[in-house]
Design a protein around this motif. Structure first.
Motif, PDB file in Angstrom:
ATOM      1  N   VAL A 137       0.873  -1.184   0.000  1.00 49.55           N
ATOM      2  CA  VAL A 137       0.000   0.000   0.000  1.00 49.55           C
ATOM      3  C   VAL A 137       0.910   1.234   0.000  1.00 49.55           C
ATOM      4  N   ASP A 138       1.467   1.531  -1.160  1.00 52.49           N
ATOM      5  CA  ASP A 138       2.517   2.539  -1.258  1.00 52.49           C
ATOM      6  C   ASP A 138       2.004   3.950  -1.542  1.00 52.49           C
ATOM      7  N   ASN A 139       0.682   4.130  -1.484  1.00 54.18           N
ATOM      8  CA  ASN A 139       0.106   5.480  -1.566  1.00 54.18           C
ATOM      9  C   ASN A 139      -0.335   5.957  -0.186  1.00 54.18           C
ATOM     10  N   GLY A 152       8.753  -3.596   6.813  1.00 55.83           N
ATOM     11  CA  GLY A 152       8.784  -3.370   5.374  1.00 55.83           C
ATOM     12  C   GLY A 152       8.382  -1.984   4.919  1.00 55.83           C
ATOM     13  N   TRP A 153       8.440  -1.011   5.828  1.00 56.65           N
ATOM     14  CA  TRP A 153       8.072   0.359   5.494  1.00 56.65           C
ATOM     15  C   TRP A 153       9.296   1.200   5.145  1.00 56.65           C
ATOM     16  N   ALA A 206       8.425  12.608   1.681  1.00 58.96           N
ATOM     17  CA  ALA A 206       7.586  11.415   1.818  1.00 58.96           C
ATOM     18  C   ALA A 206       6.731  11.209   0.582  1.00 58.96           C
ATOM     19  N   VAL A 207       6.171  12.282   0.057  1.00 58.53           N
ATOM     20  CA  VAL A 207       5.364  12.177  -1.168  1.00 58.53           C
ATOM     21  C   VAL A 207       6.226  11.679  -2.324  1.00 58.53           C
ATOM     22  N   ALA A 208       7.451  12.171  -2.409  1.00 56.03           N
ATOM     23  CA  ALA A 208       8.352  11.742  -3.480  1.00 56.03           C
ATOM     24  C   ALA A 208       8.703  10.266  -3.363  1.00 56.03           C
ATOM     25  N   LYS A 209       8.716   9.750  -2.140  1.00 54.42           N
ATOM     26  CA  LYS A 209       9.064   8.342  -1.924  1.00 54.42           C
ATOM     27  C   LYS A 209       7.848   7.420  -2.021  1.00 54.42           C
ATOM     28  N   SER A 210       6.656   7.980  -2.122  1.00 57.04           N
ATOM     29  CA  SER A 210       5.465   7.135  -2.266  1.00 57.04           C
ATOM     30  C   SER A 210       5.430   6.541  -3.667  1.00 57.04           C
ATOM     31  N   GLY A 211       4.638   5.490  -3.823  1.00 53.23           N
ATOM     32  CA  GLY A 211       4.511   4.859  -5.135  1.00 53.23           C
ATOM     33  C   GLY A 211       5.659   3.952  -5.511  1.00 53.23           C
ATOM     34  N   ASN A 212       6.512   3.624  -4.561  1.00 49.59           N
ATOM     35  CA  ASN A 212       7.687   2.790  -4.849  1.00 49.59           C
ATOM     36  C   ASN A 212       7.615   1.421  -4.192  1.00 49.59           C
ATOM     37  N   GLY A 213       6.384   0.954  -3.927  1.00 49.21           N
ATOM     38  CA  GLY A 213       6.216  -0.398  -3.420  1.00 49.21           C
ATOM     39  C   GLY A 213       6.133  -0.531  -1.915  1.00 49.21           C
ATOM     40  N   LYS A 214       6.397   0.572  -1.187  1.00 52.96           N
ATOM     41  CA  LYS A 214       6.348   0.521   0.269  1.00 52.96           C
ATOM     42  C   LYS A 214       5.495   1.658   0.825  1.00 52.96           C
TER      43      LYS A 214
END
Length: 282
Positions: free
Chosen positions: A170-172, A205-206, A227-235
């Motif tokens: 749930v990477d969003n 796993g976060w 944090a927003v930039a790191k979202s969407g990367n599987g974690k």
């Protein structure tokens, strides 16, 4: 003409005044954690989240926020009102009978900006995960934000949710922990030690970020955007936000005593003098 940073800082000061006046009027509420999270919620709502005009319960194609530690409702209500979700003068009804602004946020009053009833600690993260998964199923690329108290992580449901969010990618989801080290009965170390939260979230796993200056607007905005930039990367992303309970009012800081206690008349005047009005009281 005020700069964008000055505008945010002015909003923070006014939100502090709102919190203090709300809990003082009814001699009830939770000023400590509310003041500690003021900069965070102002930064989130006024600078970081992608929001539409008006309020849609489903939050389609816009970022969503869930307050899990619902006892800090004063700061939540003030930020929502100052953002335009409902009239600022409605803050004057905080905790009154038949008010839409109950001590813990609820949904049956239909207050714009509130999507879940919260305050029964340990449940908000689970709801945020469900909302985030719904966005994925609907092809909605926006993010879901949640705020949790550190003492709240003593509740077991959180750890099931933390495990689930990573396991289902749930990477969003961006979950922030208000890491002030205090709760109503004392320090978190005294009540039930949390251990190394960074290592725990990483082991589950976060992606984990820390904002060491959790009451500094620039640091918060930068951390949230990271944090927003790191979202969407599987974690899923966790932010450990190091705040000071009661921030902005000197006698409320560095103690847990103001977790759930309202200031008296004299204490209110002192606190308001430390936070001169910027946008106008309700």
């Amino acid at each position: 003409m005020a700069t964008e940073t000055q505008t945010l800082e002015n909003t923070v000061i006014q939100v502090r005044r709102d919190i203090l006046r709300m809990v003082h009027k009814v001699n009830s509420g939770h000023p400590g954690g509310s003041l500690g999270c003021t900069e965070f919620l102002v930064a989130l709502y006024f600078e970081v989240m992608n929001l539409k005009e008006g309020f849609d319960m489903n939050g389609i194609d816009e970022d969503m926020f869930f307050l899990s530690n619902g006892h800090i409702s004063p700061v939540f209500y003030s930020v929502l009102a100052r953002k335009g979700y409902f009239p600022v003068d409605e803050l004057n009804t905080f905790r009154l009978i038949n008010s839409r602004l109950q001590g813990h946020p609820t949904t049956h009053e239909g207050l714009p900006g509130v999507r879940i009833a919260s305050g029964s600690l340990g449940q908000g993260l689970s709801v945020a995960i469900g909302a985030a998964q719904a966005k994925k199923l609907n092809g909605d690329s926006s993010n879901v934000f949640a705020l949790l108290g550190d003492g709240e992580l003593q509740e077991g449901q959180n750890w099931e949710a933390i495990m689930y969010a990573a396991g289902k990618k749930v990477d969003n989801l961006i979950a922030t922990v208000d890491f002030n080290g205090k709760q109503i009965d004392g320090s978190t170390d005294e009540v039930l030690p949390l251990g190394d939260l960074r290592k725990k979230f990483e082991a589950f796993g976060w992606e984990v970020l820390e904002i060491k200056e959790g009451n500094d607007l620039a640091a918060i905005v930068a951390g949230l955007k990271d944090a927003v930039a790191k979202s969407g990367n599987g974690k899923p992303v966790c932010i450990l936000l190091h705040t000071e309970m009661g921030n902005g009012v000197d006698y409320m800081m560095h103690t847990h005593a103001w977790h759930g206690k309202a200031p008296n008349d004299e204490q209110l005047e002192v606190a308001l003098e430390q936070n001169p009005a910027t946008l106008g009281d309700y």
